[in-house]
Design a protein around this motif. Structure first.
Motif, PDB file in Angstrom:
ATOM      1  N   LEU A  63     -26.148  61.985 -44.973  1.00  0.00           N
ATOM      2  CA  LEU A  63     -24.693  62.156 -44.938  1.00  0.00           C
ATOM      3  C   LEU A  63     -24.139  61.781 -43.570  1.00  0.00           C
ATOM      4  N   SER A  64     -24.818  62.213 -42.518  1.00  0.00           N
ATOM      5  CA  SER A  64     -24.366  61.888 -41.162  1.00  0.00           C
ATOM      6  C   SER A  64     -24.365  60.386 -40.925  1.00  0.00           C
ATOM      7  N   GLU A  65     -25.383  59.698 -41.449  1.00  0.00           N
ATOM      8  CA  GLU A  65     -25.475  58.240 -41.295  1.00  0.00           C
ATOM      9  C   GLU A  65     -24.304  57.536 -41.968  1.00  0.00           C
ATOM     10  N   ARG A  66     -23.724  58.211 -42.957  1.00  0.00           N
ATOM     11  CA  ARG A  66     -22.616  57.607 -43.719  1.00  0.00           C
ATOM     12  C   ARG A  66     -21.262  58.194 -43.310  1.00  0.00           C
ATOM     13  N   SER A  67     -21.129  58.466 -42.050  1.00  0.00           N
ATOM     14  CA  SER A  67     -19.839  58.839 -41.441  1.00  0.00           C
ATOM     15  C   SER A  67     -19.335  60.213 -41.859  1.00  0.00           C
ATOM     16  N   ILE A  68     -20.213  61.107 -42.275  1.00  0.00           N
ATOM     17  CA  ILE A  68     -19.834  62.492 -42.513  1.00  0.00           C
ATOM     18  C   ILE A  68     -20.099  63.275 -41.228  1.00  0.00           C
ATOM     19  N   ALA A  69     -19.079  63.953 -40.710  1.00  0.00           N
ATOM     20  CA  ALA A  69     -19.244  64.758 -39.493  1.00  0.00           C
ATOM     21  C   ALA A  69     -19.950  66.058 -39.870  1.00  0.00           C
ATOM     22  N   TYR A  70     -21.240  65.953 -40.102  1.00  0.00           N
ATOM     23  CA  TYR A  70     -22.005  67.047 -40.704  1.00  0.00           C
ATOM     24  C   TYR A  70     -21.987  68.304 -39.843  1.00  0.00           C
ATOM     25  N   ASP A  71     -22.322  68.189 -38.567  1.00  0.00           N
ATOM     26  CA  ASP A  71     -22.413  69.373 -37.712  1.00  0.00           C
ATOM     27  C   ASP A  71     -21.066  70.079 -37.592  1.00  0.00           C
ATOM     28  N   GLU A  72     -20.006  69.299 -37.420  1.00  0.00           N
ATOM     29  CA  GLU A  72     -18.679  69.894 -37.287  1.00  0.00           C
ATOM     30  C   GLU A  72     -18.245  70.581 -38.578  1.00  0.00           C
ATOM     31  N   ALA A  73     -18.493  69.921 -39.713  1.00  0.00           N
ATOM     32  CA  ALA A  73     -18.068  70.491 -40.994  1.00  0.00           C
ATOM     33  C   ALA A  73     -18.842  71.756 -41.326  1.00  0.00           C
ATOM     34  N   THR A  74     -20.144  71.780 -41.038  1.00  0.00           N
ATOM     35  CA  THR A  74     -20.934  72.983 -41.333  1.00  0.00           C
ATOM     36  C   THR A  74     -20.556  74.128 -40.400  1.00  0.00           C
ATOM     37  N   SER A  75     -20.258  73.802 -39.145  1.00  0.00           N
ATOM     38  CA  SER A  75     -19.896  74.864 -38.205  1.00  0.00           C
ATOM     39  C   SER A  75     -18.566  75.520 -38.571  1.00  0.00           C
ATOM     40  N   ARG A  76     -17.694  74.783 -39.246  1.00  0.00           N
ATOM     41  CA  ARG A  76     -16.404  75.323 -39.677  1.00  0.00           C
ATOM     42  C   ARG A  76     -16.470  75.943 -41.069  1.00  0.00           C
ATOM     43  N   GLY A  77     -17.637  75.933 -41.682  1.00  0.00           N
ATOM     44  CA  GLY A  77     -17.780  76.515 -43.017  1.00  0.00           C
ATOM     45  C   GLY A  77     -17.250  75.640 -44.132  1.00  0.00           C
ATOM     46  N   GLU A  78     -16.987  74.367 -43.833  1.00  0.00           N
ATOM     47  CA  GLU A  78     -16.438  73.452 -44.838  1.00  0.00           C
ATOM     48  C   GLU A  78     -17.525  72.804 -45.685  1.00  0.00           C
ATOM     49  N   LEU A  79     -18.739  72.722 -45.148  1.00  0.00           N
ATOM     50  CA  LEU A  79     -19.832  72.014 -45.811  1.00  0.00           C
ATOM     51  C   LEU A  79     -21.105  72.828 -45.721  1.00  0.00           C
ATOM     52  N   ARG A  80     -21.821  72.881 -46.834  1.00  0.00           N
ATOM     53  CA  ARG A  80     -23.115  73.568 -46.857  1.00  0.00           C
ATOM     54  C   ARG A  80     -24.094  72.739 -47.671  1.00  0.00           C
ATOM     55  N   VAL A  81     -25.292  72.523 -47.119  1.00  0.00           N
ATOM     56  CA  VAL A  81     -26.382  71.887 -47.848  1.00  0.00           C
ATOM     57  C   VAL A  81     -27.452  72.940 -48.080  1.00  0.00           C
ATOM     58  N   ALA A  82     -27.792  73.176 -49.333  1.00  0.00           N
ATOM     59  CA  ALA A  82     -28.721  74.251 -49.688  1.00  0.00           C
ATOM     60  C   ALA A  82     -29.825  73.724 -50.581  1.00  0.00           C
ATOM     61  N   ASP A  83     -31.017  74.249 -50.383  1.00  0.00           N
ATOM     62  CA  ASP A  83     -32.157  73.901 -51.215  1.00  0.00           C
ATOM     63  C   ASP A  83     -32.088  74.686 -52.522  1.00  0.00           C
ATOM     64  N   CYS A  84     -32.275  73.997 -53.645  1.00  0.00           N
ATOM     65  CA  CYS A  84     -32.256  74.687 -54.942  1.00  0.00           C
ATOM     66  C   CYS A  84     -33.280  75.810 -54.988  1.00  0.00           C
ATOM     67  N   ALA A  85     -34.430  75.591 -54.353  1.00  0.00           N
ATOM     68  CA  ALA A  85     -35.480  76.615 -54.377  1.00  0.00           C
ATOM     69  C   ALA A  85     -35.007  77.897 -53.718  1.00  0.00           C
ATOM     70  N   ALA A  86     -34.213  77.767 -52.654  1.00  0.00           N
ATOM     71  CA  ALA A  86     -33.692  78.949 -51.978  1.00  0.00           C
ATOM     72  C   ALA A  86     -32.493  79.524 -52.718  1.00  0.00           C
ATOM     73  N   ALA A  87     -31.752  78.666 -53.402  1.00  0.00           N
ATOM     74  CA  ALA A  87     -30.516  79.117 -54.030  1.00  0.00           C
ATOM     75  C   ALA A  87     -30.741  79.810 -55.364  1.00  0.00           C
ATOM     76  N   TRP A  88     -31.591  79.217 -56.219  1.00  0.00           N
ATOM     77  CA  TRP A  88     -31.732  79.844 -57.542  1.00  0.00           C
ATOM     78  C   TRP A  88     -33.121  79.757 -58.162  1.00  0.00           C
ATOM     79  N   LEU A  89     -34.115  79.304 -57.373  1.00  0.00           N
ATOM     80  CA  LEU A  89     -35.469  79.232 -57.916  1.00  0.00           C
ATOM     81  C   LEU A  89     -36.411  80.257 -57.300  1.00  0.00           C
ATOM     82  N   GLN A  90     -35.898  81.067 -56.357  1.00  0.00           N
ATOM     83  CA  GLN A  90     -36.799  81.947 -55.620  1.00  0.00           C
ATOM     84  C   GLN A  90     -37.443  83.007 -56.501  1.00  0.00           C
ATOM     85  N   ALA A  91     -36.821  83.335 -57.614  1.00  0.00           N
ATOM     86  CA  ALA A  91     -37.373  84.384 -58.484  1.00  0.00           C
ATOM     87  C   ALA A  91     -38.295  83.828 -59.557  1.00  0.00           C
ATOM     88  N   GLY A  92     -38.659  82.548 -59.425  1.00  0.00           N
ATOM     89  CA  GLY A  92     -39.560  81.969 -60.418  1.00  0.00           C
ATOM     90  C   GLY A  92     -38.838  81.009 -61.335  1.00  0.00           C
TER      91      GLY A  92
END
Length: 287
Positions: free
Chosen positions: A60-89
């Motif tokens: 995303l950063s390579e494609r002109s997304i200001a990733y660090d700035e957007a995540t620090s402001r709570g506008e953008l989040r990248v999450a692993d599916c395993a952490a989000a909804w697969l942790q219980a099996g």
């Protein structure tokens, strides 16, 4: 059946699917989806599975997304599916829907215009995944939020999912996201690139398709102030096409430029065709 649209035609509140085989094109479309959401004042959440979170962030950063700035402001989040909804099996539709409901609540509480979610559905191709949970998730997702508040793209890798599942994906989504294609056959694909804006060419390009090249470049020159020509997946081209690229760059007015991303052989051919003498042409060579 989902109606095919380009990513820039995606309306707020749409439940869309993206089926892909080309990872570079996939990341381009995702970056366009993320960038347009951020520009519009949406909160954006990317659930990833087959691609590591750090890798997706870098793409995303390579494609002109200001990733660090957007995540620090709570506008953008990248999450692993395993952490989000697969942790219980074994994943369940309810667990996935609950996770997105939490993101909806966070977006509303944060004063965002809406929530954009893109999810890599590769988890559903794992041996332990229950097919009926995927079906239930897709069918119930649209009922989670008020009209036009939740916009989603579900990603399906054609190398993972069988034709029956891909047909189901087309049936339950409002739209199917695709790049604008100028030409496609067994040897060559020429399509619009969205982030950064320009043209993407993959395969083999020679004088027989020079008209396609001219048309694609002409549209990008018309639409984009500075254009990017992505040739990283171009395995062969000839002097006629290389000369046409150099000519198009040379005709750009002062203050505009063309950036070409390519491999060493294509870069060498552009230099031999006079590219080094063109101020408006910038060539970036990657191994």
């Amino acid at each position: 059946m989902a109606e095919a649209i380009t990513v820039d035609q995606l309306a707020a509140g749409t439940h869309a699917c993206l089926t892909f085989t080309d990872q570079d094109e996939r990341f381009d479309l995702l970056a366009a989806f993320v960038g347009e959401g951020l520009d519009a004042g949406d909160r954006v959440v990317c659930f990833t599975d087959a691609v590591a979170s750090g890798t997706l962030a870098a793409e995303l950063s390579e494609r002109s997304i200001a990733y660090d700035e957007a995540t620090s402001r709570g506008e953008l989040r990248v999450a692993d599916c395993a952490a989000a909804w697969l942790q219980a099996g074994v994943p369940t539709a309810q667990r996935m829907l609950d996770t997105i409901a939490e993101e909806l609540a966070a977006a509303a509480a944060g004063g965002f215009r809406g929530l954009r979610v893109t999810a890599d559905m590769a988890w559903a191709g794992r041996p332990h995944a229950a097919a009926q949970e995927l079906l239930r998730f897709e069918r119930q997702l649209g009922s989670l939020a008020p009209a036009r508040f939740l916009t989603t793209i579900c990603q399906y890798d054609r190398e993972i999912f069988d034709p029956v599942t891909l047909a189901f994906a087309a049936e339950v989504h409002n739209n199917a996201i695709a790049a604008q294609v100028y030409h496609e056959d067994a040897l060559l694909r020429v399509c619009r690139q969205y982030r950064p804006p320009g043209v993407r060419i993959a395969g083999e390009l020679d004088f027989r398709n020079i008209t396609v090249l001219q048309q694609a470049l002409a549209e990008s020159i018309r639409l984009d102030h500075n254009l990017y020509l992505n040739l990283r997946q171009l395995h062969y081209t000839d002097a006629a096409c290389a000369a046409e690229i150099v000519r198009a760059a040379a005709q750009l007015p002062p203050g505009r430029h063309m950036t070409v991303l390519c491999g060493p052989l294509v870069g060498k051919l552009l230099r031999l065709c006079g590219g080094v003498d063109i101020e408006q042409l910038r060539v970036s060579v990657a191994p």
